[in-house]
Design a protein around this motif. Sequence first.
Motif, PDB file in Angstrom:
ATOM      1  N   SER A  16     -10.522   2.214  -1.614  1.00 37.09           N
ATOM      2  CA  SER A  16     -10.162   3.546  -2.879  1.00 37.09           C
ATOM      3  C   SER A  16     -10.516   3.180  -4.145  1.00 37.09           C
ATOM      4  CB  SER A  16      -8.662   3.859  -2.613  1.00 37.09           C
ATOM      5  OG  SER A  16      -8.296   4.797  -3.431  1.00 37.09           O
ATOM      6  N   PRO A  17     -11.134   4.228  -4.681  1.00 36.13           N
ATOM      7  CA  PRO A  17     -11.384   4.231  -6.211  1.00 36.13           C
ATOM      8  C   PRO A  17     -10.250   4.212  -7.028  1.00 36.13           C
ATOM      9  CG  PRO A  17     -11.952   6.306  -5.341  1.00 36.13           C
ATOM     10  CD  PRO A  17     -11.419   5.532  -4.111  1.00 36.13           C
ATOM     11  N   LEU A  18      -8.828   4.449  -6.354  1.00 37.49           N
ATOM     12  CA  LEU A  18      -7.702   4.320  -6.855  1.00 37.49           C
ATOM     13  C   LEU A  18      -7.026   3.109  -7.033  1.00 37.49           C
ATOM     14  CD1 LEU A  18      -5.977   7.806  -5.342  1.00 37.49           C
ATOM     15  CD2 LEU A  18      -7.169   7.487  -7.351  1.00 37.49           C
ATOM     16  N   SER A  19      -7.560   2.279  -6.403  1.00 38.53           N
ATOM     17  CA  SER A  19      -7.082   0.880  -6.283  1.00 38.53           C
ATOM     18  C   SER A  19      -7.041  -0.071  -7.508  1.00 38.53           C
ATOM     19  CB  SER A  19      -7.513   0.082  -4.938  1.00 38.53           C
ATOM     20  OG  SER A  19      -9.024   0.034  -5.168  1.00 38.53           O
ATOM     21  N   GLU A  26       0.890  -1.290   0.038  1.00 36.14           N
ATOM     22  CA  GLU A  26      -0.054  -0.011  -0.040  1.00 36.14           C
ATOM     23  C   GLU A  26       1.014   1.177  -0.083  1.00 36.14           C
ATOM     24  OE1 GLU A  26      -4.046   1.140   2.382  1.00 36.14           O
ATOM     25  OE2 GLU A  26      -2.490   0.363   3.775  1.00 36.14           O
ATOM     26  N   LYS A  27       0.283   2.227  -0.761  1.00 30.91           N
ATOM     27  CA  LYS A  27       1.242   3.408  -0.916  1.00 30.91           C
ATOM     28  C   LYS A  27       0.341   4.718  -0.502  1.00 30.91           C
ATOM     29  CE  LYS A  27       4.714   1.592  -2.636  1.00 30.91           C
ATOM     30  NZ  LYS A  27       5.838   0.951  -1.807  1.00 30.91           N
ATOM     31  N   VAL A  28       0.931   5.704   0.095  1.00 36.06           N
ATOM     32  CA  VAL A  28       0.046   6.746   0.438  1.00 36.06           C
ATOM     33  C   VAL A  28       0.086   7.758  -0.692  1.00 36.06           C
ATOM     34  CG1 VAL A  28      -0.217   8.775   2.049  1.00 36.06           C
ATOM     35  CG2 VAL A  28       0.545   6.623   2.963  1.00 36.06           C
ATOM     36  N   LYS A  29      -0.935   8.078  -1.115  1.00 34.70           N
ATOM     37  CA  LYS A  29      -1.206   9.096  -2.275  1.00 34.70           C
ATOM     38  C   LYS A  29      -1.463  10.576  -1.876  1.00 34.70           C
ATOM     39  CE  LYS A  29      -1.027   5.699  -5.475  1.00 34.70           C
ATOM     40  NZ  LYS A  29      -0.114   5.547  -6.194  1.00 34.70           N
ATOM     41  N   VAL A  88      -6.203  10.369   4.906  1.00 37.74           N
ATOM     42  CA  VAL A  88      -5.212   9.585   4.268  1.00 37.74           C
ATOM     43  C   VAL A  88      -5.930   8.876   3.072  1.00 37.74           C
ATOM     44  CG1 VAL A  88      -3.463   7.698   4.526  1.00 37.74           C
ATOM     45  CG2 VAL A  88      -4.238   9.130   6.433  1.00 37.74           C
ATOM     46  N   VAL A  89      -5.438   9.036   1.685  1.00 40.34           N
ATOM     47  CA  VAL A  89      -5.746   8.409   0.571  1.00 40.34           C
ATOM     48  C   VAL A  89      -4.749   7.392   0.102  1.00 40.34           C
ATOM     49  CG1 VAL A  89      -6.415   8.495  -1.755  1.00 40.34           C
ATOM     50  CG2 VAL A  89      -7.195  10.103   0.077  1.00 40.34           C
ATOM     51  N   THR A  90      -4.613   6.142   0.202  1.00 36.06           N
ATOM     52  CA  THR A  90      -3.688   5.442  -0.303  1.00 36.06           C
ATOM     53  C   THR A  90      -4.116   4.565  -1.843  1.00 36.06           C
ATOM     54  OG1 THR A  90      -4.531   3.197   0.588  1.00 36.06           O
ATOM     55  CG2 THR A  90      -3.540   4.778   2.160  1.00 36.06           C
ATOM     56  N   SER A  91      -3.070   3.723  -2.106  1.00 35.46           N
ATOM     57  CA  SER A  91      -3.391   2.898  -3.391  1.00 35.46           C
ATOM     58  C   SER A  91      -4.708   1.863  -3.074  1.00 35.46           C
ATOM     59  CB  SER A  91      -2.144   2.623  -3.785  1.00 35.46           C
ATOM     60  OG  SER A  91      -1.672   1.331  -2.651  1.00 35.46           O
ATOM     61  N   ASP A  92      -4.836   1.721  -1.955  1.00 35.59           N
ATOM     62  CA  ASP A  92      -5.922   0.438  -1.570  1.00 35.59           C
ATOM     63  C   ASP A  92      -7.175   1.178  -0.888  1.00 35.59           C
ATOM     64  OD1 ASP A  92      -4.361  -1.588  -2.692  1.00 35.59           O
ATOM     65  OD2 ASP A  92      -3.391  -1.402  -1.178  1.00 35.59           O
ATOM     66  N   ARG A  93      -6.988   2.261  -0.163  1.00 45.97           N
ATOM     67  CA  ARG A  93      -7.913   2.758   0.753  1.00 45.97           C
ATOM     68  C   ARG A  93      -8.023   4.069   0.931  1.00 45.97           C
ATOM     69  NH1 ARG A  93      -6.632  -0.427   6.319  1.00 45.97           N
ATOM     70  NH2 ARG A  93      -4.418   0.222   5.447  1.00 45.97           N
ATOM     71  N   VAL A  94      -9.296   4.716   1.576  1.00 50.78           N
ATOM     72  CA  VAL A  94      -9.543   6.091   2.004  1.00 50.78           C
ATOM     73  C   VAL A  94      -9.710   5.781   3.334  1.00 50.78           C
ATOM     74  CG1 VAL A  94     -10.791   8.045   1.635  1.00 50.78           C
ATOM     75  CG2 VAL A  94     -10.178   6.860  -0.383  1.00 50.78           C
ATOM     76  N   LEU A  95      -9.011   6.464   4.170  1.00 49.38           N
ATOM     77  CA  LEU A  95      -8.947   6.200   5.737  1.00 49.38           C
ATOM     78  C   LEU A  95      -9.312   7.789   6.021  1.00 49.38           C
ATOM     79  CD1 LEU A  95      -5.644   4.570   6.085  1.00 49.38           C
ATOM     80  CD2 LEU A  95      -7.919   3.519   6.004  1.00 49.38           C
TER      81      LEU A  95
END
Length: 134
Positions: free
Chosen positions: A130-133, A95-98, A109-116
Amino acid sequence: MRRQCLLALLLAALTSPLAAEEYPGKVIYLVFEGNSIIASNAGLGRFDELKLSAQERVIDYVVADRAAVVVTNQRYLGYGAFPSAWQGLRVIAGEKVKRLEAEGATALVVTSDRVLTFSGRNGSWAQTRSPLSK
């Protein structure tokens, strides 16, 4: 008379601000010292120390008035004004922080897998895919 007193007490409890909201401005500060992070809650007059594990390292952090988030290579750590306590979530492998931001009593926190999101008002995390996943 007794009913009026109970009603007055209930109304006062519902309209009075939380302890952390009584102080205007910034109340949360972070100090990084070796493998420890010390959170200072000036509003409540307390310090809460968090020790990082042997292989854990801080990647990024953000501090707002009533919420702070620290990103390590193993966890997302949130600290809120009320209740004052560290709350963590594990990082998913790869997982990477975006995006990382905070304002007032909330952090994102928006990551490559989740929105937190972290709430400094109740000290809890919320998450969704995350919609970015991929």
